[in-house]
Motif scaffolding. Structure first.
Motif, PDB file in Angstrom:
ATOM      1  N   MET A 192      17.450   6.805 -18.101  1.00 45.48           N
ATOM      2  CA  MET A 192      17.157   6.960 -16.678  1.00 45.48           C
ATOM      3  C   MET A 192      18.423   7.158 -15.850  1.00 45.48           C
ATOM      4  SD  MET A 192      13.946   6.796 -16.900  1.00 45.48           S
ATOM      5  CE  MET A 192      13.597   6.980 -15.158  1.00 45.48           C
ATOM      6  N   ARG A 193      19.586   7.207 -16.521  1.00 40.79           N
ATOM      7  CA  ARG A 193      20.848   7.365 -15.792  1.00 40.79           C
ATOM      8  C   ARG A 193      20.864   8.723 -15.083  1.00 40.79           C
ATOM      9  NH1 ARG A 193      26.337   6.665 -19.065  1.00 40.79           N
ATOM     10  NH2 ARG A 193      25.718   4.478 -18.959  1.00 40.79           N
ATOM     11  N   GLY A 194      21.191   8.706 -13.806  1.00 40.21           N
ATOM     12  CA  GLY A 194      21.228   9.931 -13.017  1.00 40.21           C
ATOM     13  C   GLY A 194      19.878  10.339 -12.459  1.00 40.21           C
ATOM     14  N   ILE A 195      18.811   9.683 -12.926  1.00 44.66           N
ATOM     15  CA  ILE A 195      17.459   9.996 -12.453  1.00 44.66           C
ATOM     16  C   ILE A 195      16.988   8.933 -11.475  1.00 44.66           C
ATOM     17  CG2 ILE A 195      15.059  10.356 -13.176  1.00 44.66           C
ATOM     18  CD1 ILE A 195      16.135  11.245 -15.891  1.00 44.66           C
ATOM     19  N   ALA A 196      17.331   7.700 -11.773  1.00 45.21           N
ATOM     20  CA  ALA A 196      16.883   6.583 -10.938  1.00 45.21           C
ATOM     21  C   ALA A 196      17.968   5.505 -10.925  1.00 45.21           C
ATOM     22  CB  ALA A 196      15.574   6.016 -11.471  1.00 45.21           C
ATOM     23  N   GLU A 197      17.845   4.597  -9.977  1.00 40.79           N
ATOM     24  CA  GLU A 197      18.743   3.441  -9.904  1.00 40.79           C
ATOM     25  C   GLU A 197      18.185   2.332 -10.804  1.00 40.79           C
ATOM     26  OE1 GLU A 197      19.750  -0.134  -6.745  1.00 40.79           O
ATOM     27  OE2 GLU A 197      18.977   1.776  -5.992  1.00 40.79           O
ATOM     28  N   VAL A 198      18.991   1.903 -11.772  1.00 37.82           N
ATOM     29  CA  VAL A 198      18.573   0.869 -12.723  1.00 37.82           C
ATOM     30  C   VAL A 198      19.419  -0.377 -12.491  1.00 37.82           C
ATOM     31  CG1 VAL A 198      18.291   0.260 -15.158  1.00 37.82           C
ATOM     32  CG2 VAL A 198      17.934   2.625 -14.416  1.00 37.82           C
ATOM     33  N   ARG A 199      18.754  -1.503 -12.365  1.00 34.91           N
ATOM     34  CA  ARG A 199      19.470  -2.769 -12.183  1.00 34.91           C
ATOM     35  C   ARG A 199      18.938  -3.786 -13.200  1.00 34.91           C
ATOM     36  NH1 ARG A 199      15.930  -1.859  -8.067  1.00 34.91           N
ATOM     37  NH2 ARG A 199      14.278  -3.415  -7.768  1.00 34.91           N
ATOM     38  N   GLY A 200      19.641  -4.902 -13.315  1.00 35.09           N
ATOM     39  CA  GLY A 200      19.277  -5.902 -14.309  1.00 35.09           C
ATOM     40  C   GLY A 200      20.117  -5.749 -15.561  1.00 35.09           C
ATOM     41  N   ARG A 201      19.708  -6.432 -16.633  1.00 34.89           N
ATOM     42  CA  ARG A 201      20.452  -6.390 -17.887  1.00 34.89           C
ATOM     43  C   ARG A 201      19.487  -6.240 -19.060  1.00 34.89           C
ATOM     44  NH1 ARG A 201      25.049 -10.739 -18.647  1.00 34.89           N
ATOM     45  NH2 ARG A 201      23.316 -12.235 -18.644  1.00 34.89           N
ATOM     46  N   ALA A 202      19.966  -5.562 -20.117  1.00 31.29           N
ATOM     47  CA  ALA A 202      19.237  -5.452 -21.380  1.00 31.29           C
ATOM     48  C   ALA A 202      20.230  -5.772 -22.482  1.00 31.29           C
ATOM     49  CB  ALA A 202      18.643  -4.054 -21.553  1.00 31.29           C
ATOM     50  N   LEU A 203      20.253  -7.019 -22.924  1.00 30.81           N
ATOM     51  CA  LEU A 203      21.266  -7.509 -23.852  1.00 30.81           C
ATOM     52  C   LEU A 203      20.825  -7.293 -25.290  1.00 30.81           C
ATOM     53  CD1 LEU A 203      22.104 -10.882 -22.053  1.00 30.81           C
ATOM     54  CD2 LEU A 203      23.237  -8.657 -21.775  1.00 30.81           C
ATOM     55  N   LEU A 204      21.561  -6.457 -26.023  1.00 31.72           N
ATOM     56  CA  LEU A 204      21.341  -6.243 -27.445  1.00 31.72           C
ATOM     57  C   LEU A 204      22.367  -7.067 -28.197  1.00 31.72           C
ATOM     58  CD1 LEU A 204      19.728  -4.511 -29.578  1.00 31.72           C
ATOM     59  CD2 LEU A 204      21.690  -2.955 -29.548  1.00 31.72           C
ATOM     60  N   ASP A 205      21.913  -8.150 -28.820  1.00 27.88           N
ATOM     61  CA  ASP A 205      22.838  -9.100 -29.452  1.00 27.88           C
ATOM     62  C   ASP A 205      23.917  -9.551 -28.469  1.00 27.88           C
ATOM     63  OD1 ASP A 205      21.687  -9.477 -31.901  1.00 27.88           O
ATOM     64  OD2 ASP A 205      22.798  -7.880 -32.890  1.00 27.88           O
ATOM     65  N   GLY A 206      23.514  -9.783 -27.213  1.00 29.79           N
ATOM     66  CA  GLY A 206      24.432 -10.298 -26.211  1.00 29.79           C
ATOM     67  C   GLY A 206      25.245  -9.249 -25.479  1.00 29.79           C
ATOM     68  N   ILE A 207      25.173  -7.980 -25.886  1.00 25.58           N
ATOM     69  CA  ILE A 207      25.940  -6.903 -25.241  1.00 25.58           C
ATOM     70  C   ILE A 207      24.983  -6.077 -24.388  1.00 25.58           C
ATOM     71  CG2 ILE A 207      27.436  -4.914 -25.609  1.00 25.58           C
ATOM     72  CD1 ILE A 207      28.123  -6.096 -28.354  1.00 25.58           C
ATOM     73  N   ASP A 208      25.338  -5.854 -23.124  1.00 29.77           N
ATOM     74  CA  ASP A 208      24.451  -5.202 -22.170  1.00 29.77           C
ATOM     75  C   ASP A 208      24.374  -3.699 -22.438  1.00 29.77           C
ATOM     76  OD1 ASP A 208      22.848  -4.535 -20.079  1.00 29.77           O
ATOM     77  OD2 ASP A 208      24.239  -5.126 -18.493  1.00 29.77           O
ATOM     78  N   LEU A 209      23.200  -3.232 -22.873  1.00 31.95           N
ATOM     79  CA  LEU A 209      22.992  -1.805 -23.112  1.00 31.95           C
ATOM     80  C   LEU A 209      23.166  -0.987 -21.836  1.00 31.95           C
ATOM     81  CD1 LEU A 209      19.828  -1.807 -25.430  1.00 31.95           C
ATOM     82  CD2 LEU A 209      22.089  -0.932 -26.045  1.00 31.95           C
ATOM     83  N   LEU A 210      22.767  -1.549 -20.703  1.00 33.22           N
ATOM     84  CA  LEU A 210      22.785  -0.798 -19.453  1.00 33.22           C
ATOM     85  C   LEU A 210      24.198  -0.574 -18.936  1.00 33.22           C
ATOM     86  CD1 LEU A 210      19.755  -2.454 -17.595  1.00 33.22           C
ATOM     87  CD2 LEU A 210      19.778  -0.542 -19.206  1.00 33.22           C
ATOM     88  N   ALA A 211      25.154  -1.340 -19.427  1.00 29.70           N
ATOM     89  CA  ALA A 211      26.545  -1.192 -18.989  1.00 29.70           C
ATOM     90  C   ALA A 211      27.362  -0.331 -19.942  1.00 29.70           C
ATOM     91  CB  ALA A 211      27.198  -2.571 -18.850  1.00 29.70           C
ATOM     92  N   MET A 212      26.774   0.075 -21.068  1.00 31.82           N
ATOM     93  CA  MET A 212      27.529   0.822 -22.078  1.00 31.82           C
ATOM     94  C   MET A 212      27.749   2.272 -21.653  1.00 31.82           C
ATOM     95  SD  MET A 212      25.939  -0.422 -25.709  1.00 31.82           S
ATOM     96  CE  MET A 212      26.123  -2.095 -26.301  1.00 31.82           C
ATOM     97  N   GLN A 213      28.898   2.813 -22.092  1.00 28.77           N
ATOM     98  CA  GLN A 213      29.209   4.216 -21.868  1.00 28.77           C
ATOM     99  C   GLN A 213      30.010   4.731 -23.053  1.00 28.77           C
ATOM    100  OE1 GLN A 213      31.031   5.103 -18.105  1.00 28.77           O
ATOM    101  NE2 GLN A 213      29.669   3.761 -16.929  1.00 28.77           N
ATOM    102  N   GLY A 214      30.108   6.057 -23.154  1.00 24.38           N
ATOM    103  CA  GLY A 214      30.981   6.687 -24.146  1.00 24.38           C
ATOM    104  C   GLY A 214      30.675   6.284 -25.572  1.00 24.38           C
ATOM    105  N   GLU A 215      31.749   5.934 -26.312  1.00 23.37           N
ATOM    106  CA  GLU A 215      31.613   5.622 -27.729  1.00 23.37           C
ATOM    107  C   GLU A 215      30.738   4.401 -27.973  1.00 23.37           C
ATOM    108  OE1 GLU A 215      32.534   7.253 -30.431  1.00 23.37           O
ATOM    109  OE2 GLU A 215      33.179   8.886 -29.122  1.00 23.37           O
ATOM    110  N   ALA A 216      30.815   3.412 -27.081  1.00 18.40           N
ATOM    111  CA  ALA A 216      29.996   2.207 -27.246  1.00 18.40           C
ATOM    112  C   ALA A 216      28.514   2.548 -27.170  1.00 18.40           C
ATOM    113  CB  ALA A 216      30.355   1.180 -26.177  1.00 18.40           C
ATOM    114  N   LEU A 217      28.142   3.403 -26.220  1.00  9.87           N
ATOM    115  CA  LEU A 217      26.745   3.811 -26.099  1.00  9.87           C
ATOM    116  C   LEU A 217      26.326   4.656 -27.294  1.00  9.87           C
ATOM    117  CD1 LEU A 217      24.131   3.955 -24.466  1.00  9.87           C
ATOM    118  CD2 LEU A 217      25.094   5.901 -23.214  1.00  9.87           C
ATOM    119  N   HIS A 218      27.224   5.532 -27.758  1.00 12.81           N
ATOM    120  CA  HIS A 218      26.927   6.363 -28.936  1.00 12.81           C
ATOM    121  C   HIS A 218      26.650   5.481 -30.153  1.00 12.81           C
ATOM    122  CE1 HIS A 218      27.031  10.058 -31.311  1.00 12.81           C
ATOM    123  NE2 HIS A 218      27.724   9.376 -32.211  1.00 12.81           N
ATOM    124  N   ALA A 219      27.455   4.440 -30.342  1.00  9.51           N
ATOM    125  CA  ALA A 219      27.249   3.526 -31.469  1.00  9.51           C
ATOM    126  C   ALA A 219      25.934   2.769 -31.330  1.00  9.51           C
ATOM    127  CB  ALA A 219      28.420   2.555 -31.563  1.00  9.51           C
TER     128      ALA A 219
END
Length: 644
Positions: free
Chosen positions: A440-467
């Motif tokens: 939804m990035r660039g389409i809508a404003e997203v707030r909150g957190r989605a923690l995958l094993d404690g790491i926030d998916l919504l804050a990831m970018q670049g290589e971290a998001l690719h992984a």
């Protein structure tokens, strides 16, 4: 009202001549609901397209007749009527649709015979407002124009259950959920109030409450106008509640015709019996569903015996000797089988599991023993998730306000657990799933957190998001829109492996692709074909295989089985459950199929208006719902008749 006599349709494909329909004969009566059921690829949708003269460019009617009776119910056959005024000659004549020039056939489509297509996203014009598309149908087939036509379009949007129809009438299709697009497609088909309606999976993308509303609307129209209805569907519970007669198709042929009551009480063909046993239910949680081994045979082959024999539990020498005829049994019932009596009940015990394309029995005990740990840790923790869209308007499309599609949604998913997310179309289920995987990035404003094993998916970018993409995958609701039409199936499946599993060499990738193809029930020759060469259900299997290719830990399943017939659905559900037992994969399962929820889910979260209104253990929510909306959802679920 419509007589189809010995219809044959062939398709010129790269693999040879595909005999999609072979000698089809049906009589469709005014005011009656006639259900056409069968596995994906059996010829159901091709029958509808042939009836409407909408075959693809490589399709050709090679034999047979499709006759449309006049509106006054006269039964006289005037073979020359179609050449003397075409569709306008309706005062009792019988029109041969296959002889009509295209200009006359355009007047039949919409006004006399309407059609609801299987995939609304590809049937609606993406650059036209939905209201304009309904108005177009009204102005083409009725005397209404301008403001009167728009008022009627608004009325139809309201009748099919679009929320805030006065606002949504000027929306474009991409602003609507899959279920809402399906409702618009239904409104387009019904706007001219045709005499006969061909409905190809009309409620596939709809939740149970809107499904009940749409089916009630169709029944009301039948009573008001004596409208005939051909219902093409894989939802046998809908068939049980709607249809008077049922025809079961297999490999381009009708194999059983019966009244709905007889079909569900005592199916005569082994294929019919196996389909009914494949339906998901709570009682099957501890066992594999009956997934019929093998696949529908390629229709390029020359058949010397019964087409179902290689997959039939009761096949013997007589089945292979010659093709069985469609045998009358009296009272309008017919069956294409050499068995003189109804087949005995399929014995209990080990049954074919997903991926068992040879049709052998496979028990799930080994997978059960290798299940997930007793107290799995939390894999995904969603905290106060919100998704807000900008509402634009005016010539410059300036922001005029905001719409909160998802509001303060919180839930957790444990390792090896399935959380079912249910609710009405447009309530925010799909938006929630897409937001979690950062679509939804660039389409809508997203707030909150989605923690995958404690790491926030919504804050990831670049290589971290690719992984993270390697660990989290999504199966989209609309398979056709999610598959690149220029790529072959093998390329579609390999693309993810190249990007996310770079350690695999070419040979390992080929082996993985072959394994996936078998697991989801596709033949090996499918790998060299393009998405447009498959049915809707077969495309969904390709989409599922693509998501499974990189062996993720979490899969967001957005209606993954909604486009599948019951046998393939059983195969896919078996596969997903087996992967969960052996690999500990977790699922966020977005669905409106309560039977699938009963079978798959450990916990259930119910969404309404962008919020979760109830969540808890599956049995507790389904048996003792605490919220009024949950009770409303469960009350709308269609039920199969209980067999003695």
């Amino acid at each position: 009202m419509i007589e189809i006599d010995r219809l044959a349709v062939e398709l010129d494909a790269d693999s040879g001549v595909v005999r999609a329909i072979d000698g089809l004969a049906l009589t469709l009566t005014r005011g009656e609901t006639f259900a056409l059921v069968g596995e994906s690829g059996c010829g159901k949708s091709m029958t509808a397209l042939a009836l409407m003269r909408l075959l693809p460019e490589n399709g050709l009617v090679t034999a047979g007749s499709v006759r449309l009776r006049g509106r006054n119910g006269d039964t006289s056959h005037q073979s020359g009527a179609s050449h003397q005024g075409g569709a306008g000659n309706e005062s009792g004549s019988t029109i041969e649709l296959l002889d009509l020039p295209e200009s006359a056939m355009r007047r039949v489509r919409g006004a006399r015979i309407g059609m609801i297509f299987q995939e609304p996203a590809t049937s609606l014009n993406p650059v036209m407002r939905v209201g304009d598309q309904i108005v177009e149908a009204i102005e083409a087939h009725t005397p209404l124009r301008g403001a009167e036509a728009r008022a009627k379009a608004l009325k139809w949007l309201e009748r099919v259950g679009i929320p805030e129809p006065a606002r949504r009438i000027d929306d474009y299709p991409f602003r609507m959920s899959g279920g809402q697009k399906q409702r618009v497609m239904i409104a387009v088909a019904l706007a001219a109030e045709p005499d006969f309606l061909v409905a190809d999976e009309p409620t596939t993308a709809l939740d149970v409450t809107i499904q009940a509303q749409v089916l009630e609307l169709l029944q009301d129209l039948q009573r008001e106008r004596r409208m005939g209805l051909m219902l093409i569907t894989h939802d046998l519970a809908v068939v049980a509640g709607m249809a008077q007669r049922v025809a079961l198709m297999y490999a381009g042929q009708i194999v059983e015709v019966a009244s709905a009551e007889e079909f569900f009480a005592q199916p005569r063909h082994p294929y019919a019996q196996a389909l009914l046993r494949a339906l998901p239910r709570r009682a099957a949680r501890g066992e594999a569903l009956l997934a019929i081994g093998g696949t529908v045979p390629p229709l390029t082959a020359a058949f010397t015996g019964c087409r179902f024999a290689p997959r039939c539990a009761y096949a013997h020498e007589a089945c292979l000797a010659a093709p069985p005829p469609l045998r009358p049994l009296g009272a309008g019932r017919e069956v294409r089988c050499v068995l003189e009596e109804a087949p005995p009940a399929i014995p209990a015990g080990p049954i074919a599991a997903a991926g068992d394309t040879a049709g052998g029995a496979a028990a799930a005990t080994a997978a059960e023993a290798a299940g997930v740990e007793a107290k799995p840790t939390t894999l995904l923790d969603v905290q106060s998730l919100g998704v807000r869209f900008a509402v634009r308007g005016g010539a410059l499309q300036r922001v005029r306000g905001h719409f909160d599609a998802v509001r303060e949604v919180s839930f957790t998913i444990e390792r090896g657990e399935t959380l079912a997310l249910v609710g009405e179309s447009g309530c925010g289920k799909t938006t929630t799933g897409k937001a979690i995987v950062q679509l939804m990035r660039g389409i809508a404003e997203v707030r909150g957190r989605a923690l995958l094993d404690g790491i926030d998916l919504l804050a990831m970018q670049g290589e971290a998001l690719h992984a993270a993409r390697r660990r989290v995958q999504i199966i989209f609701q609309d398979p056709f829109a999610s598959l690149n039409p220029r790529m072959r199936v093998a390329e579609l499946l390999e693309e993810g492996l190249v990007a996310l599993r770079p350690g695999l060499d070419a040979g390992q990738r080929r082996h993985r692709i072959a394994e996936l193809t078998e697991q989801v029930g596709l033949r090996s020759e499918a790998l060299q074909r393009h998405p447009h060469e498959f049915s809707g259900g077969q495309r969904q299997r390709i989409a599922i295989a693509r998501a499974l290719a990189v062996q993720p830990e979490l899969i967001v399943c957005d209606e993954p089985t909604s486009a599948l017939d019951v046998s393939v659905q059983a195969q896919i559900l078996n596969l997903l459950r087996e992967l969960q037992r052996t690999l500990g994969v977790s699922y966020l399962f977005i669905t409106h199929n309560i039977g699938v929820v009963e079978l798959m889910a450990d916990r259930v979260a119910v969404m309404q208006g962008g919020r979760i209104v109830e969540q808890g253990a599956c049995a507790e929510v389904l048996e003792r719902p605490a919220h009024a909306y949950t009770r409303q959802l469960l009350a709308a679920v269609p039920q199969l008749p209980v067999r003695a």
